[in-house]
Write a protein that holds these residues in place. Structure first.
Motif, PDB file in Angstrom:
ATOM      1  N   ARG A  15       6.893 -49.860  -3.666  1.00 29.57           N
ATOM      2  CA  ARG A  15       7.352 -48.669  -4.380  1.00 29.57           C
ATOM      3  C   ARG A  15       6.153 -47.777  -4.632  1.00 29.57           C
ATOM      4  O   ARG A  15       5.520 -47.841  -5.679  1.00 29.57           O
ATOM      5  N   LEU A  16       5.801 -46.954  -3.650  1.00 27.84           N
ATOM      6  CA  LEU A  16       4.583 -46.151  -3.759  1.00 27.84           C
ATOM      7  C   LEU A  16       4.663 -44.999  -2.779  1.00 27.84           C
ATOM      8  O   LEU A  16       5.197 -45.137  -1.686  1.00 27.84           O
ATOM      9  N   LYS A  17       4.058 -43.875  -3.176  1.00 25.49           N
ATOM     10  CA  LYS A  17       3.992 -42.728  -2.284  1.00 25.49           C
ATOM     11  C   LYS A  17       2.588 -42.145  -2.324  1.00 25.49           C
ATOM     12  O   LYS A  17       2.125 -41.840  -3.413  1.00 25.49           O
ATOM     13  N   PRO A  18       1.869 -42.013  -1.230  1.00 28.90           N
ATOM     14  CA  PRO A  18       2.244 -42.466   0.101  1.00 28.90           C
ATOM     15  C   PRO A  18       1.952 -43.959   0.258  1.00 28.90           C
ATOM     16  O   PRO A  18       1.283 -44.528  -0.578  1.00 28.90           O
ATOM     17  N   GLY A  19       2.463 -44.537   1.327  1.00 28.66           N
ATOM     18  CA  GLY A  19       2.125 -45.927   1.633  1.00 28.66           C
ATOM     19  C   GLY A  19       3.287 -46.887   1.564  1.00 28.66           C
ATOM     20  O   GLY A  19       3.110 -48.107   1.698  1.00 28.66           O
ATOM     21  N   LYS A  20       4.488 -46.376   1.395  1.00 30.14           N
ATOM     22  CA  LYS A  20       5.663 -47.228   1.204  1.00 30.14           C
ATOM     23  C   LYS A  20       5.891 -48.295   2.283  1.00 30.14           C
ATOM     24  O   LYS A  20       6.201 -49.443   1.964  1.00 30.14           O
ATOM     25  N   PRO A  21       5.750 -47.980   3.595  1.00 28.33           N
ATOM     26  CA  PRO A  21       6.112 -49.004   4.605  1.00 28.33           C
ATOM     27  C   PRO A  21       5.137 -50.175   4.715  1.00 28.33           C
ATOM     28  O   PRO A  21       5.310 -51.034   5.576  1.00 28.33           O
ATOM     29  N   LEU A  22       4.091 -50.248   3.858  1.00 29.39           N
ATOM     30  CA  LEU A  22       3.072 -51.308   3.962  1.00 29.39           C
ATOM     31  C   LEU A  22       3.693 -52.683   4.260  1.00 29.39           C
ATOM     32  O   LEU A  22       4.637 -53.107   3.601  1.00 29.39           O
ATOM     33  N   TRP A  23       3.107 -53.354   5.235  1.00 32.03           N
ATOM     34  CA  TRP A  23       3.528 -54.712   5.624  1.00 32.03           C
ATOM     35  C   TRP A  23       2.336 -55.624   5.425  1.00 32.03           C
ATOM     36  O   TRP A  23       1.212 -55.274   5.763  1.00 32.03           O
TER      37      TRP A  23
ATOM     38  N   ALA B 140      -6.414 -31.057 -15.226  1.00 27.33           N
ATOM     39  CA  ALA B 140      -6.906 -29.690 -15.421  1.00 27.33           C
ATOM     40  C   ALA B 140      -5.773 -28.674 -15.268  1.00 27.33           C
ATOM     41  O   ALA B 140      -5.913 -27.522 -15.656  1.00 27.33           O
ATOM     42  N   GLU B 141      -4.679 -29.098 -14.664  1.00 31.07           N
ATOM     43  CA  GLU B 141      -3.516 -28.209 -14.536  1.00 31.07           C
ATOM     44  C   GLU B 141      -2.241 -29.057 -14.513  1.00 31.07           C
ATOM     45  O   GLU B 141      -2.316 -30.286 -14.387  1.00 31.07           O
ATOM     46  N   ALA B 142      -1.103 -28.413 -14.610  1.00 28.14           N
ATOM     47  CA  ALA B 142       0.151 -29.149 -14.609  1.00 28.14           C
ATOM     48  C   ALA B 142       0.377 -29.789 -13.240  1.00 28.14           C
ATOM     49  O   ALA B 142       0.021 -29.206 -12.211  1.00 28.14           O
ATOM     50  N   VAL B 143       0.945 -31.008 -13.247  1.00 24.54           N
ATOM     51  CA  VAL B 143       1.216 -31.698 -11.978  1.00 24.54           C
ATOM     52  C   VAL B 143       2.627 -32.282 -12.032  1.00 24.54           C
ATOM     53  O   VAL B 143       3.069 -32.790 -13.064  1.00 24.54           O
ATOM     54  N   GLU B 144       3.285 -32.193 -10.873  1.00 26.45           N
ATOM     55  CA  GLU B 144       4.668 -32.628 -10.799  1.00 26.45           C
ATOM     56  C   GLU B 144       4.800 -33.710  -9.725  1.00 26.45           C
ATOM     57  O   GLU B 144       4.119 -33.665  -8.701  1.00 26.45           O
ATOM     58  N   ASN B 145       5.662 -34.694  -9.964  1.00 23.99           N
ATOM     59  CA  ASN B 145       6.038 -35.666  -8.942  1.00 23.99           C
ATOM     60  C   ASN B 145       7.555 -35.689  -8.846  1.00 23.99           C
ATOM     61  O   ASN B 145       8.231 -36.140  -9.764  1.00 23.99           O
ATOM     62  N   ARG B 146       8.069 -35.208  -7.732  1.00 23.37           N
ATOM     63  CA  ARG B 146       9.537 -35.134  -7.607  1.00 23.37           C
ATOM     64  C   ARG B 146      10.135 -36.436  -7.092  1.00 23.37           C
ATOM     65  O   ARG B 146      11.323 -36.631  -7.113  1.00 23.37           O
ATOM     66  N   ASP B 147       9.254 -37.332  -6.609  1.00 19.89           N
ATOM     67  CA  ASP B 147       9.746 -38.582  -6.020  1.00 19.89           C
ATOM     68  C   ASP B 147       9.997 -39.614  -7.122  1.00 19.89           C
ATOM     69  O   ASP B 147       9.351 -39.584  -8.162  1.00 19.89           O
ATOM     70  N   GLU B 148      10.926 -40.531  -6.843  1.00 21.19           N
ATOM     71  CA  GLU B 148      11.142 -41.573  -7.856  1.00 21.19           C
ATOM     72  C   GLU B 148      10.046 -42.643  -7.817  1.00 21.19           C
ATOM     73  O   GLU B 148       9.869 -43.402  -8.763  1.00 21.19           O
TER      74      GLU B 148
ATOM     75  N   GLY C  12       6.310 -42.665 -11.612  1.00 21.13           N
ATOM     76  CA  GLY C  12       7.537 -42.444 -10.842  1.00 21.13           C
ATOM     77  C   GLY C  12       8.375 -41.365 -11.509  1.00 21.13           C
ATOM     78  O   GLY C  12       8.440 -41.296 -12.732  1.00 21.13           O
ATOM     79  N   GLY C  13       9.002 -40.537 -10.709  1.00 22.08           N
ATOM     80  CA  GLY C  13       9.595 -39.344 -11.261  1.00 22.08           C
ATOM     81  C   GLY C  13      11.102 -39.299 -11.194  1.00 22.08           C
ATOM     82  O   GLY C  13      11.737 -40.326 -10.998  1.00 22.08           O
ATOM     83  N   PRO C  14      11.655 -38.120 -11.263  1.00 16.84           N
ATOM     84  CA  PRO C  14      10.827 -36.916 -11.330  1.00 16.84           C
ATOM     85  C   PRO C  14      10.058 -36.851 -12.648  1.00 16.84           C
ATOM     86  O   PRO C  14      10.588 -37.209 -13.698  1.00 16.84           O
ATOM     87  N   SER C  15       8.780 -36.428 -12.522  1.00 15.39           N
ATOM     88  CA  SER C  15       7.958 -36.333 -13.724  1.00 15.39           C
ATOM     89  C   SER C  15       7.087 -35.093 -13.634  1.00 15.39           C
ATOM     90  O   SER C  15       6.759 -34.637 -12.529  1.00 15.39           O
TER      91      SER C  15
END
Ligand code: AMP
Ligand code: MG
Length: 412
Positions: free
Chosen positions: A274-282, A343-351, A394-397
């Motif tokens: 459960r990570l972005k990027p890097g989800k398909p890690l095997w 230093a500025e607002a940051v958004e994560n739209r992914d869960e 994990g978002g959206p946040s």
């Protein structure tokens, strides 16, 4: 799907320090010493002058003698000819051995030359035995442990090993890490890509980061998305302590890596996090001979990283680098994150929790993280310009400027 923390625990659970080996001194920087190292001689090996001046016997001065007859000169690297008598001194250079009969050195600035062969000391000046002298064995006595087993060797420690004559040293060696880039679209970097091709940058990302982590990288040729040749390439990759495969680990019809590894006897441990990027890690393990009870093979840790170059960077920092550190016997801890304000607002739209490339800047007199502009996990340039990655929950946040976040530095 596994969290990154749980995936780390599973990886590290398979990491054992490599068996001890003997190496040349010039291959030992950063390694863990696997033996107590003893001094082969006293250091310094003789009573040594620490200043330029005159070697003499302190008790002569106590007797009231002030004028000394200068008998000879001793330079560093020469041994004194004869013993000094009462009232005699020898001109001596820094680093030179004290002559027999002398136990102190008076700095040349503290005496007056009367003529070519007589020096005089003022009545106020006192001289104590051992003054300006480093006694034989004062740093290290012969037979003493100069460096203990378990020490991580820095530059000074490498120098100490040199000073006791050790050019072969027992250490925990560097892991050998083989890289197999996969993908029909790849060409080597000295080629001009066709209309549907891209250059194999992952091999260069990984080689650099492995070196930085203290592993010994070896890049194998690009493997095609075709079962037979892929199997040969991966099989060659298994002659190592760690195999890193890039690309071909998702669930598309050209993603043949997991099945091919399984057919080569690599046991899958987990797939997808459960990570972005890097989800398909095997991640999987080819077991050692003892575990399998058959022909002599070493345990190999196998990482199948998604092909996207920024996924490669993030997965490397979170999972492969700690594995290299564990095989080197250095640490089994997860990579340290710093806590910094945004230093500025940051958004994560992914869960999923997300790592976003960011630079460290000043913000209200603090060091703070500001995201660099990037086009997602394919955009390696974003990572190249970054100091590290902001970890967004994990978002959206959405986090406001000044919010405290975890920051994963690119350089440890
Ligand atoms: P894959 O994980 O095979 O689906 O690949 C995902 C993306 O990463 C694709 O856009 C690939 O073109 C890219 N990619 C795969 N391998 C490499 C590589 N060795 N160097 C640069 N990009 C790569
Ligand atoms: Mg692919």
């Amino acid at each position: 799907m596994l969290s990154a923390e749980e995936a780390f625990r599973q990886v590290i659970g398979w990491c054992n320090a490599l068996p001890i080996a003997e190496r040349n001194l010039d291959e030992c920087l950063g390694a863990i010493l696997a033996e107590d190292v003893l001094a082969d001689q006293d250091l310094p090996p003789f009573d040594k002058a620490l200043v330029d001046g005159y070697a003499l016997c302190a008790s002569d001065v106590d007797l009231g003698l002030r004028d000394f007859l200068v008998t000879y000169t001793i330079r560093a690297g020469t041994f004194p000819k004869s013993e000094l008598g009462t009232g005699q001194a020898a001109r001596i250079m820094t680093g030179a051995p004290l002559p027999p009969g002398a136990d102190a050195v008076v700095m040349w600035e503290h005496v007056e030359s009367i003529d070519q062969s007589i020096v005089r000391m003022s009545h106020e000046r006192t001289v104590r035995p051992g003054q300006n002298v480093l006694a034989r064995g004062r740093e290290i006595a012969r037979g003493e442990i100069v460096l203990p087993k378990g020490l991580r060797l820095n530059g000074a420690a490498i120098g100490v090993l040199g000073s006791v004559g050790r050019n072969r040293v027992r250490i925990i060696p560097q892991p050998r890490v083989r890289i197999v880039p996969t993908g029909d679209e790849l060409v080597e970097i000295d080629q001009n890509p066709g209309p549907a091709q891209i250059r194999n940058s992952n091999a260069y990302v990984l080689r650099s980061m492995i070196q930085q982590a203290g592993g010994l990288p070896e890049v194998l040729p690009i493997a095609a998305d075709e079962p037979h040749s892929l199997s040969e390439s991966l099989s060659a990759g298994l002659h190592s302590d760690i195999l890193i495969v890039t690309g071909g680990v998702s669930t598309g019809e050209a993603d043949l890596v997991p099945d091919t590894l399984a057919s080569l006897g690599v046991e899958p441990v987990f797939h997808k996090i459960r990570l972005k990027p890097g989800k398909p890690l095997w991640f999987g393990v080819r077991h050692s001979a003892e575990e399998l009870g058959q022909k002599p093979v070493r345990q190999v840790l196998v990482f199948g990283l998604p092909g996207n170059p920024v996924s490669v960077v993030v997965n490397f920092l979170l999972f492969v680098r700690p594995a290299i550190m564990a095989l080197r016997g250095i640490s089994t801890q997860p990579v340290a994150h710093q806590t910094v304000p945004l230093a500025e607002a940051v958004e994560n739209r992914d869960e999923r929790p997300a790592y976003l490339p960011a630079r460290l800047t000043r913000y209200h007199d603090h060091i703070a993280a500001a995201p660099v502009s990037w086009a997602g996990s394919n955009d390696l340039r974003g990572a190249a310009l970054a100091d590290g990655f902001i970890l967004m929950p994990g978002g959206p946040s959405r986090l406001a400027p000044g919010s405290q976040v975890s920051f994963l530095p690119l350089l440890p």
